[in-house]
Design an enzyme around this catalytic site. Structure first.
Site, PDB file in Angstrom:
ATOM      1  N   PRO A   1       0.796  -1.225   0.000  1.00  0.00           N
ATOM      2  CA  PRO A   1       0.000   0.000   0.000  1.00  0.00           C
ATOM      3  C   PRO A   1       0.830   1.277   0.000  1.00  0.00           C
ATOM      4  O   PRO A   1       1.888   1.357   0.626  1.00  0.00           O
ATOM      5  CB  PRO A   1      -0.832  -0.102   1.288  1.00  0.00           C
ATOM      6  CG  PRO A   1      -0.121  -1.076   2.142  1.00  0.00           C
ATOM      7  CD  PRO A   1       0.582  -2.023   1.215  1.00  0.00           C
ATOM      8  N   ASN A   2       0.329   2.226  -0.747  1.00  0.00           N
ATOM      9  CA  ASN A   2       0.865   3.586  -0.868  1.00  0.00           C
ATOM     10  C   ASN A   2       2.177   3.681  -1.638  1.00  0.00           C
ATOM     11  O   ASN A   2       2.679   4.780  -1.852  1.00  0.00           O
ATOM     12  CB  ASN A   2       1.020   4.260   0.503  1.00  0.00           C
ATOM     13  CG  ASN A   2      -0.305   4.409   1.194  1.00  0.00           C
ATOM     14  OD1 ASN A   2      -1.260   4.881   0.607  1.00  0.00           O
ATOM     15  ND2 ASN A   2      -0.377   3.984   2.445  1.00  0.00           N
TER      16      ASN A   2
ATOM     17  N   ARG B   1       5.317  11.069  -2.036  1.00  0.00           N
ATOM     18  CA  ARG B   1       4.966  10.792  -0.638  1.00  0.00           C
ATOM     19  C   ARG B   1       6.209  10.866   0.248  1.00  0.00           C
ATOM     20  O   ARG B   1       7.159  10.120   0.062  1.00  0.00           O
ATOM     21  CB  ARG B   1       4.365   9.390  -0.539  1.00  0.00           C
ATOM     22  CG  ARG B   1       4.082   8.953   0.867  1.00  0.00           C
ATOM     23  CD  ARG B   1       3.587   7.505   0.882  1.00  0.00           C
ATOM     24  NE  ARG B   1       3.469   7.063   2.253  1.00  0.00           N
ATOM     25  CZ  ARG B   1       3.842   5.883   2.677  1.00  0.00           C
ATOM     26  NH1 ARG B   1       4.357   4.997   1.851  1.00  0.00           N
ATOM     27  NH2 ARG B   1       3.704   5.565   3.945  1.00  0.00           N
TER      28      ARG B   1
ATOM     29  N   TYR C   1      11.213   8.450   1.875  1.00  0.00           N
ATOM     30  CA  TYR C   1      11.163   7.469   0.798  1.00  0.00           C
ATOM     31  C   TYR C   1      11.910   7.879  -0.463  1.00  0.00           C
ATOM     32  O   TYR C   1      12.029   7.080  -1.385  1.00  0.00           O
ATOM     33  CB  TYR C   1       9.699   7.157   0.457  1.00  0.00           C
ATOM     34  CG  TYR C   1       8.942   6.604   1.633  1.00  0.00           C
ATOM     35  CD1 TYR C   1       9.212   5.328   2.120  1.00  0.00           C
ATOM     36  CD2 TYR C   1       7.982   7.359   2.297  1.00  0.00           C
ATOM     37  CE1 TYR C   1       8.536   4.819   3.214  1.00  0.00           C
ATOM     38  CE2 TYR C   1       7.295   6.859   3.383  1.00  0.00           C
ATOM     39  CZ  TYR C   1       7.583   5.585   3.843  1.00  0.00           C
ATOM     40  OH  TYR C   1       6.906   5.084   4.933  1.00  0.00           O
TER      41      TYR C   1
ATOM     42  N   ASN D   1       7.607  -5.832  -0.936  1.00  0.00           N
ATOM     43  CA  ASN D   1       7.640  -4.734   0.016  1.00  0.00           C
ATOM     44  C   ASN D   1       6.213  -4.625   0.540  1.00  0.00           C
ATOM     45  O   ASN D   1       5.353  -4.032  -0.099  1.00  0.00           O
ATOM     46  CB  ASN D   1       8.070  -3.422  -0.631  1.00  0.00           C
ATOM     47  CG  ASN D   1       8.154  -2.287   0.371  1.00  0.00           C
ATOM     48  OD1 ASN D   1       7.616  -2.370   1.470  1.00  0.00           O
ATOM     49  ND2 ASN D   1       8.824  -1.208  -0.019  1.00  0.00           N
TER      50      ASN D   1
ATOM     51  N   ALA E   1       3.037  -0.864   4.818  1.00  0.00           N
ATOM     52  CA  ALA E   1       2.375  -0.797   6.130  1.00  0.00           C
ATOM     53  C   ALA E   1       1.879  -2.159   6.604  1.00  0.00           C
ATOM     54  O   ALA E   1       1.793  -2.404   7.813  1.00  0.00           O
ATOM     55  CB  ALA E   1       1.213   0.186   6.080  1.00  0.00           C
TER      56      ALA E   1
ATOM     57  N   HIS F   1       3.723  -4.653   9.362  1.00  0.00           N
ATOM     58  CA  HIS F   1       3.566  -4.610  10.810  1.00  0.00           C
ATOM     59  C   HIS F   1       2.203  -5.111  11.287  1.00  0.00           C
ATOM     60  O   HIS F   1       1.992  -5.226  12.489  1.00  0.00           O
ATOM     61  CB  HIS F   1       3.772  -3.174  11.297  1.00  0.00           C
ATOM     62  CG  HIS F   1       4.836  -2.455  10.536  1.00  0.00           C
ATOM     63  ND1 HIS F   1       6.165  -2.757  10.673  1.00  0.00           N
ATOM     64  CD2 HIS F   1       4.764  -1.497   9.582  1.00  0.00           C
ATOM     65  CE1 HIS F   1       6.870  -1.990   9.844  1.00  0.00           C
ATOM     66  NE2 HIS F   1       6.038  -1.228   9.179  1.00  0.00           N
TER      67      HIS F   1
ATOM     68  N   ASP G   1       0.979 -15.397   6.671  1.00  0.00           N
ATOM     69  CA  ASP G   1       0.537 -16.780   6.530  1.00  0.00           C
ATOM     70  C   ASP G   1       0.507 -17.232   5.068  1.00  0.00           C
ATOM     71  O   ASP G   1       0.816 -18.388   4.767  1.00  0.00           O
ATOM     72  CB  ASP G   1      -0.830 -16.970   7.170  1.00  0.00           C
ATOM     73  CG  ASP G   1      -0.789 -16.953   8.690  1.00  0.00           C
ATOM     74  OD1 ASP G   1       0.314 -16.933   9.282  1.00  0.00           O
ATOM     75  OD2 ASP G   1      -1.886 -16.956   9.302  1.00  0.00           O
TER      76      ASP G   1
ATOM     77  N   GLU H   1      11.998  -9.987   1.532  1.00  0.00           N
ATOM     78  CA  GLU H   1      11.271  -8.785   1.971  1.00  0.00           C
ATOM     79  C   GLU H   1      12.198  -7.586   1.802  1.00  0.00           C
ATOM     80  O   GLU H   1      13.373  -7.653   2.175  1.00  0.00           O
ATOM     81  CB  GLU H   1      10.898  -8.964   3.444  1.00  0.00           C
ATOM     82  CG  GLU H   1      10.288  -7.762   4.101  1.00  0.00           C
ATOM     83  CD  GLU H   1      10.124  -7.947   5.611  1.00  0.00           C
ATOM     84  OE1 GLU H   1       9.407  -7.130   6.202  1.00  0.00           O
ATOM     85  OE2 GLU H   1      10.721  -8.880   6.195  1.00  0.00           O
TER      86      GLU H   1
ATOM     87  N   HIS I   1      12.483  -3.100   2.062  1.00  0.00           N
ATOM     88  CA  HIS I   1      11.929  -1.822   2.515  1.00  0.00           C
ATOM     89  C   HIS I   1      12.874  -0.709   2.088  1.00  0.00           C
ATOM     90  O   HIS I   1      14.098  -0.845   2.196  1.00  0.00           O
ATOM     91  CB  HIS I   1      11.774  -1.788   4.034  1.00  0.00           C
ATOM     92  CG  HIS I   1      10.803  -2.805   4.534  1.00  0.00           C
ATOM     93  ND1 HIS I   1       9.443  -2.631   4.433  1.00  0.00           N
ATOM     94  CD2 HIS I   1      11.002  -4.018   5.107  1.00  0.00           C
ATOM     95  CE1 HIS I   1       8.839  -3.692   4.932  1.00  0.00           C
ATOM     96  NE2 HIS I   1       9.763  -4.560   5.337  1.00  0.00           N
ATOM     97  N   LEU I   2      12.303   0.392   1.655  1.00  0.00           N
ATOM     98  CA  LEU I   2      13.099   1.548   1.261  1.00  0.00           C
ATOM     99  C   LEU I   2      13.808   2.163   2.465  1.00  0.00           C
ATOM    100  O   LEU I   2      14.980   2.522   2.394  1.00  0.00           O
ATOM    101  CB  LEU I   2      12.211   2.595   0.590  1.00  0.00           C
ATOM    102  CG  LEU I   2      11.577   2.157  -0.730  1.00  0.00           C
ATOM    103  CD1 LEU I   2      10.411   3.059  -1.080  1.00  0.00           C
ATOM    104  CD2 LEU I   2      12.608   2.138  -1.830  1.00  0.00           C
ATOM    105  N   SER I   3      13.078   2.294   3.566  1.00  0.00           N
ATOM    106  CA  SER I   3      13.644   2.916   4.769  1.00  0.00           C
ATOM    107  C   SER I   3      14.062   1.835   5.764  1.00  0.00           C
ATOM    108  O   SER I   3      13.671   0.669   5.639  1.00  0.00           O
ATOM    109  CB  SER I   3      12.613   3.851   5.416  1.00  0.00           C
ATOM    110  OG  SER I   3      11.518   3.110   5.918  1.00  0.00           O
TER     111      SER I   3
ATOM    112  N   ARG J   1      12.871   4.011  12.705  1.00  0.00           N
ATOM    113  CA  ARG J   1      11.677   4.842  12.606  1.00  0.00           C
ATOM    114  C   ARG J   1      10.799   4.677  13.843  1.00  0.00           C
ATOM    115  O   ARG J   1      11.263   4.246  14.890  1.00  0.00           O
ATOM    116  CB  ARG J   1      10.926   4.483  11.322  1.00  0.00           C
ATOM    117  CG  ARG J   1      11.809   4.799  10.090  1.00  0.00           C
ATOM    118  CD  ARG J   1      11.104   4.691   8.794  1.00  0.00           C
ATOM    119  NE  ARG J   1       9.934   5.574   8.763  1.00  0.00           N
ATOM    120  CZ  ARG J   1       8.949   5.418   7.914  1.00  0.00           C
ATOM    121  NH1 ARG J   1       8.962   4.433   7.041  1.00  0.00           N
ATOM    122  NH2 ARG J   1       7.928   6.249   7.918  1.00  0.00           N
TER     123      ARG J   1
ATOM    124  N   ARG K   1       6.808   0.492  13.904  1.00  0.00           N
ATOM    125  CA  ARG K   1       7.361  -0.096  12.675  1.00  0.00           C
ATOM    126  C   ARG K   1       8.487  -1.093  12.958  1.00  0.00           C
ATOM    127  O   ARG K   1       9.014  -1.705  12.037  1.00  0.00           O
ATOM    128  CB  ARG K   1       7.892   1.004  11.753  1.00  0.00           C
ATOM    129  CG  ARG K   1       6.825   1.929  11.231  1.00  0.00           C
ATOM    130  CD  ARG K   1       7.420   2.906  10.226  1.00  0.00           C
ATOM    131  NE  ARG K   1       6.545   4.027   9.998  1.00  0.00           N
ATOM    132  CZ  ARG K   1       5.550   4.050   9.114  1.00  0.00           C
ATOM    133  NH1 ARG K   1       5.293   2.990   8.379  1.00  0.00           N
ATOM    134  NH2 ARG K   1       4.806   5.127   8.972  1.00  0.00           N
TER     135      ARG K   1
END
Length: 145
Positions: free
Chosen positions: A10-11, A18, A23, A74, A77, A80, A87, A98, A100-102, A107, A111
């Protein structure tokens, strides 16, 4: 030819506009272009999907069993919060990386917990868009063994 499912959560469709301080200014289209370039060089095929909907991501993972050799995800949100995505990855048996950009551990405290990490073969984070390319390289290396 190896088949890789790339899932952007998402996002991530808002990348480039954003919260650029977190990001960066690179767009999802640019990230996908870079991933596609690597895939071509490595003779792999990518199926790239971005979804803001948890159920759609779960369905996609579930329907990919025996159709793809690996997943690069990725979860954004949902990292978490989504036991369902966790599952689905576990049930699929598909090697998953997996990304993640950050750096999620640098953070907000909420998170700091990833539900996906325990079922992923590895996690790459904090390198901005390079997290994706490092993740794809790692996944292709992993499934080529």
């Amino acid at each position: 030819m190896k088949k890789i499912l790339v899932i952007h959560g998402p996002n991530l469709d808002l990348l480039g506009q954003r919260e650029p301080a977190i990001y960066g200014k690179v767009t999802l289209k640019q990230i996908n272009a870079q991933l596609s370039k690597i895939a071509r060089k490595k003779k792999a095929v990518l199926k790239i999907v971005q979804s803001n909907h948890e159920g759609q991501i779960v369905d996609l993972i579930g329907k990919s069993s025996k159709k793809v050799d690996g997943i690069l995800i990725n979860p954004a949100a949902y990292t978490h919060t989504s036991v369902a995505i966790r599952d689905a990855i576990a049930a699929s048996g598909i090697p998953t990386i997996e990304v993640h950009l950050s750096n999620i551990y640098a953070r907000e405290e909420f998170r700091h917990k990833s539900l996906v990490t325990p079922v992923a073969r590895g996690t790459i984070l904090g390198f901005g868009p390079k997290s994706y390319t490092l993740g794809l390289e790692a996944l292709l290396s992993l499934i080529s063994c």
